[in-house]
Motif scaffolding. Structure first.
Motif, PDB file in Angstrom:
ATOM      1  N   TYR A 134     -10.189  -0.778  -6.777  1.00 27.09           N
ATOM      2  CA  TYR A 134      -8.792  -0.782  -6.241  1.00 27.09           C
ATOM      3  C   TYR A 134      -8.674   0.182  -5.178  1.00 27.09           C
ATOM      4  N   ASP A 135      -8.203  -0.565  -4.023  1.00 25.30           N
ATOM      5  CA  ASP A 135      -7.993   0.394  -2.667  1.00 25.30           C
ATOM      6  C   ASP A 135      -6.829  -0.257  -1.891  1.00 25.30           C
ATOM      7  N   PRO A 136      -5.646   0.359  -1.819  1.00 23.40           N
ATOM      8  CA  PRO A 136      -4.612  -0.003  -1.444  1.00 23.40           C
ATOM      9  C   PRO A 136      -4.433  -0.544   0.028  1.00 23.40           C
ATOM     10  N   GLU A 137      -5.448   0.069   0.866  1.00 15.13           N
ATOM     11  CA  GLU A 137      -5.504  -0.430   2.228  1.00 15.13           C
ATOM     12  C   GLU A 137      -6.253  -1.807   2.082  1.00 15.13           C
ATOM     13  N   ASP A 189      -3.729  -4.545   0.415  1.00  9.60           N
ATOM     14  CA  ASP A 189      -2.315  -4.738   0.883  1.00  9.60           C
ATOM     15  C   ASP A 189      -2.042  -5.974   1.222  1.00  9.60           C
ATOM     16  N   LYS A 247       0.763  -1.096   0.109  1.00 15.38           N
ATOM     17  CA  LYS A 247       0.065   0.147   0.088  1.00 15.38           C
ATOM     18  C   LYS A 247       0.890   1.463   0.028  1.00 15.38           C
TER      19      LYS A 247
END
Length: 561
Positions: free
Chosen positions: A522-525, A528, A499
């Motif tokens: 897409y959500d880095p958190e 991750d 992330k």
């Protein structure tokens, strides 16, 4: 009158759970939010040091010890049964558990070795898990359908219920493998997420906020958790490669007719324009080679009319290994974006990392501008609905259960118009012409590859995402194009989502609305830590060559990390 499908599903869930020995029941199961990653140390806390040693050894390492008597088949089998039981409680990845039969089989193998001082075969004492399409004596094959519970593929009182075994199962037993469980699938098999009304949704062990993939999703989740060293799935549009990629595994999609499919359950049986194929998933590339070579040693073409009489070709495998060991360079084509769906940032980073690593090792990265993939994808989409969904809806009607949203989005809630014989023939002609065009394009790359040969392999994403969030898997273009061509593909793990590095692309320009929707998931958190893998694609029936290349690429990546 159809029986209460919910009651039948509940009874089957309880049957599966009750097959787990009481001493292996977890005291509590954390929510996916509380414990996103259940691999590594989290899984090890429930196991002895000896069980960890066994279950974290790959298939090659296991057989090196079981075929020499250093490890007993019983000890190895029990360790994997224990870890598989834990996996199911955390991930919902098993449809059938037959640990007692497996341990009895393992005991017979130990007795055989003690008496003869010889292994039963090259897979002596190796636990092998199976996707719930394989028929195994003594247990159900539901394929996720409630209406198949207690039947043979939906047929009541069939003579072959729980007595029939698929050809691959017979071959595995003859090779010395120990069979101990069957893994979860999405009902119909036609989804990149594994969900059905019997066991619910199968989670990804590395990141339980994401899917394990499908349709061989239970295999991917179980092996990713190290509850199995190697197993078999099937692939008609990505169903081996997707779960292999999402769970950080190596997976082989062979060309049709290379490995035996005879006697297995399936959806839309008789649809022959694009055939489903069977192949292995494992923790190492060498394990895929061991399994493929072992199965082919059984001459499966003598018992499966669709298998080519092509034994394992050491000459092909050794030639590629020799070429690589001599320092000769290969040429890799690269698909960074297929023009249909754009990869998420972690997938793009994985592509750049792998191509730059191979370039640093002296290999050529060759431009890849083939016939537009959208043409093949358009044709492929029509193939899945040749029968208007009649087959899958007939299976749902046996119990009255509803299809999951992942399936109803493709097949609706009732059958639709079927393709005519003339329409099917026209698609088959169009398919053959497109295959010819792609073949000639690949041949033409010898002029630009830098080696004087056509490109050795193509590198491309498995999916636009590292793994999909539940309910969002809608793009299969990076996968199904190779099924359409019937090309050999091997998945190789590359990295994991970070992330701190894989930020959202603020300047992203979508191809269309579907591309925008995919990128928005897409959500880095959330992503991750998830595995990020890529596929290496070779031409038709190039299994030996591609396995050798995959083994090399895996080693190069390991050195570069």
């Amino acid at each position: 009158m159809v029986a209460d499908w919910e009651a039948k599903a509940q009874a089957k869930r309880e049957e599966i759970f009750s097959s787990i020995p009481k001493e292996w029941i977890l005291p509590s199961v954390p929510s996916k939010e509380e414990q996103k990653d259940v691999t590594g140390d989290f899984a090890r806390q429930y196991l002895s040091d000896r069980e960890v040693e066994i279950t974290e050894t790959d298939a090659v390492g296991i057989t090196a010890k079981t075929t020499t008597g250093e490890w007993s088949a019983v000890e190895v089998t029990k360790a994997f049964c224990h870890r598989a039981a834990i996996a199911h409680q955390l991930l919902s990845c098993l449809h059938e558990i037959f640990f007692d039969a497996a341990l009895a089989s393992a005991k017979e193998m130990d007795n055989h070795f003690e008496f003869t001082k010889k292994p039963l075969g090259p897979l002596h004492g190796l636990p092998v898990s199976l996707k719930d399409q394989f028929h195994v004596k003594g247990v159900d094959t539901t394929m996720g359908y409630i209406g198949w519970i207690g039947t043979f593929e939906g047929a009541q009182n069939a003579k072959n219920y729980r007595t029939h075994e698929s050809l691959m199962v017979q071959e595995l037993r003859e090779l010395g493998a120990v069979l101990y469980c069957k893994t979860s699938v999405p009902h119909t098999l036609m989804s990149g997420e594994t969900v059905n009304n019997i066991i619910g949704y199968t989670l990804n062990p590395k990141n339980r906020l994401l899917t394990c993939g499908g349709s061989s999703g239970g295999e991917g989740a179980l092996i990713g958790f190290r509850g199995s060293p190697i197993g078999f799935g099937t692939d008609i549009g990505g169903s081996i490669r997707i779960p292999a990629a999402f769970n950080g595994l190596f997976g082989l999609r062979p060309s049709s007719g290379r490995l035996p499919y005879e006697g297995m359950a399936n959806s839309m049986d008789g649809q022959n324009t694009v055939l489903s194929v069977v192949g292995p998933l494992a923790t190492t590339s060498a394990s895929l080679t061991l399994m493929t070579k072992s199965i082919l040693s059984r001459d499966p073409w003598l018992h499966d009319p669709l298998v080519h009489e092509i034994p394992w070709r050491d000459s092909h495998y050794d030639a590629m290994k020799s070429l690589l060991s001599s320092g000769s360079k290969l040429s890799f084509g690269v698909i960074r974006n297929d023009g249909i769906t754009s990869p998420h940032p972690p997938v793009t980073r994985a592509l750049e990392f792998l191509t730059s690593t191979l370039a640093s090792a002296g290999h050529e990265i060759t431009p890849w501008t083939p016939p537009p993939h959208i043409d093949a994808i358009t044709l492929t989409s029509s193939i899945w609905t040749f029968d208007g969904g009649a087959d899958v809806h007939a299976a749902f009607a046996l119990s009255g259960e509803p299809p999951s949203s992942q399936i109803s989005s493709v097949y609706g809630t009732s059958p639709s118009l079927q393709a005519s014989a003339s329409q099917i023939a026209a698609i088959n002609v169009a398919k053959r012409k497109w295959q010819k065009a792609y073949m000639e394009y690949w041949n033409s790359t010898s002029k630009v590859s830098g080696t004087g040969r056509p490109v050795d392999a193509v590198i491309c994403p498995v999916a636009p995402f590292a793994a999909a969030r539940p309910g969002t898997y809608k793009s299969y273009s990076y996968m199904s194009v190779w099924n359409f061509l019937d090309y050999t593909g091997v998945v190789v793990p590359v990295t994991t989502v970070d992330k701190g590095v894989d930020a959202v692309d603020a300047g992203f320009q979508p191809i269309d609305e579907a591309d925008r929707e995919c990128q928005a998931t897409y959500d880095p958190e959330i992503f991750d830590g998830a595995h990020v893998s890529l596929q290496l694609v070779g031409r038709r029936l190039q299994e030996e060559k591609m396995l050798a290349i995959a083994e090399y690429v895996g080693s190069v990546l390991a050195e570069a990390k």
